[in-house]
Design a protein around this motif. Sequence first.
Motif, PDB file in Angstrom:
ATOM      1  N   LEU A  87      -1.216  15.754  -2.407  1.00  0.00           N
ATOM      2  CA  LEU A  87      -1.772  14.313  -1.445  1.00  0.00           C
ATOM      3  C   LEU A  87      -1.360  13.165  -2.480  1.00  0.00           C
ATOM      4  N   ALA A  88      -1.152  13.372  -3.593  1.00  0.00           N
ATOM      5  CA  ALA A  88      -0.450  12.455  -4.185  1.00  0.00           C
ATOM      6  C   ALA A  88       0.870  11.780  -3.911  1.00  0.00           C
ATOM      7  N   ILE A  99       2.582   4.008  -6.160  1.00  0.00           N
ATOM      8  CA  ILE A  99       3.632   5.004  -7.157  1.00  0.00           C
ATOM      9  C   ILE A  99       3.130   4.713  -8.661  1.00  0.00           C
ATOM     10  N   GLY A 100       2.251   3.140  -8.708  1.00  0.00           N
ATOM     11  CA  GLY A 100       2.341   2.769 -10.367  1.00  0.00           C
ATOM     12  C   GLY A 100       0.311   3.350 -10.564  1.00  0.00           C
ATOM     13  N   PRO A 101       0.227   2.565  -9.141  1.00  0.00           N
ATOM     14  CA  PRO A 101      -1.852   3.150  -9.481  1.00  0.00           C
ATOM     15  C   PRO A 101      -1.835   4.519  -9.457  1.00  0.00           C
ATOM     16  N   LEU A 102      -0.842   5.609  -8.310  1.00  0.00           N
ATOM     17  CA  LEU A 102      -1.260   6.844  -8.387  1.00  0.00           C
ATOM     18  C   LEU A 102      -0.755   7.472  -9.594  1.00  0.00           C
ATOM     19  N   ALA A 103       0.110   7.082 -10.671  1.00  0.00           N
ATOM     20  CA  ALA A 103       0.629   7.535 -11.290  1.00  0.00           C
ATOM     21  C   ALA A 103      -0.302   7.454 -13.049  1.00  0.00           C
ATOM     22  N   ILE A 104      -1.216   6.348 -12.719  1.00  0.00           N
ATOM     23  CA  ILE A 104      -2.265   6.145 -14.238  1.00  0.00           C
ATOM     24  C   ILE A 104      -3.045   7.130 -12.949  1.00  0.00           C
ATOM     25  N   TYR A 105      -3.490   7.235 -12.479  1.00  0.00           N
ATOM     26  CA  TYR A 105      -4.096   7.962 -11.638  1.00  0.00           C
ATOM     27  C   TYR A 105      -3.697   9.667 -11.652  1.00  0.00           C
ATOM     28  N   THR A 166      -5.786  -4.959   3.407  1.00  0.00           N
ATOM     29  CA  THR A 166      -5.933  -6.331   2.831  1.00  0.00           C
ATOM     30  C   THR A 166      -4.799  -7.008   2.348  1.00  0.00           C
ATOM     31  N   GLY A 167      -3.784  -6.190   1.372  1.00  0.00           N
ATOM     32  CA  GLY A 167      -2.953  -6.709   0.910  1.00  0.00           C
ATOM     33  C   GLY A 167      -3.534  -6.507  -0.900  1.00  0.00           C
ATOM     34  N   ALA A 168      -4.884  -6.259  -0.836  1.00  0.00           N
ATOM     35  CA  ALA A 168      -4.710  -6.904  -2.471  1.00  0.00           C
ATOM     36  C   ALA A 168      -4.391  -5.012  -3.229  1.00  0.00           C
ATOM     37  N   GLU A 169      -3.327  -5.358  -3.397  1.00  0.00           N
ATOM     38  CA  GLU A 169      -2.463  -4.209  -4.222  1.00  0.00           C
ATOM     39  C   GLU A 169      -3.094  -4.131  -6.166  1.00  0.00           C
ATOM     40  N   TRP A 170      -3.888  -5.151  -6.453  1.00  0.00           N
ATOM     41  CA  TRP A 170      -4.203  -4.928  -7.478  1.00  0.00           C
ATOM     42  C   TRP A 170      -5.880  -3.943  -7.609  1.00  0.00           C
ATOM     43  N   LEU A 171      -6.324  -3.950  -6.560  1.00  0.00           N
ATOM     44  CA  LEU A 171      -7.469  -3.394  -6.340  1.00  0.00           C
ATOM     45  C   LEU A 171      -7.817  -1.613  -6.947  1.00  0.00           C
ATOM     46  N   PRO A 172      -6.448  -0.604  -6.433  1.00  0.00           N
ATOM     47  CA  PRO A 172      -6.010   0.422  -6.892  1.00  0.00           C
ATOM     48  C   PRO A 172      -5.898   0.758  -8.758  1.00  0.00           C
TER      49      PRO A 172
END
Length: 206
Positions: A87-88, A99-105, A166-172
């Motif tokens: 799913l990721a 890709i960035g936040p999911l790589a951390i996840y 919302t465009g708040a890409e910092w959130l994830p």
Amino acid sequence: MTSTPLAVRPALLLGVPNRITLVRTVLAMTVATIAFRTGDMAWLVLGYFSYWFGDSLDGWVARRRNEESLSGAVFDIVCDRACSFLLAAAFMATFPWTIGPLAIYLVQFGVLDTMLTFSFLLWPWLLSPNYFYKVDRPIYMWNWSKPAKALNTAAVVISLVVAGQTGAEWLPYTVAIAALVVKVVSSYRLITILCGTRQAAPGEAR
């Protein structure tokens, strides 16, 4: 001569909870594959819903039927990773900015959380991580209590959906890093308990 414990293993492996785990995994991974090919957010949402609902259902059925087992716990853990990773991957292929936040996840869930989750096997009298409070309540509360389970994957996915709207890409990134910190702290605590430099703090689930 076949001993009694060996004789009952097939029944546990083929029990209703494990059948549910198998069906929900095949279903979630099939939907994830469709999402991968189509790039449709609706399929991604359906994939995560089938994964989360099935993951809750197989555990509930196992407890209701008194069919919890080590083999079932391990099977469930492996299937969770299979669903989450595909799913990721579908999310990253559809929305490259994830890709960035999911790589951390994937680092925290695929490596640290997997190590933590399988650590229950070090205590032969534990049937699954759901009973880790009998070993150490803080680690249990941070990782396998109901709120912790809900936040472990759901918070990251929900933050991605919110960021997409919302465009708040910092959130994830914030959510993924917070989850990573929890896993690092939990891993450190577990290691110090295993090394004998810290006393475990068993307690109630609550």
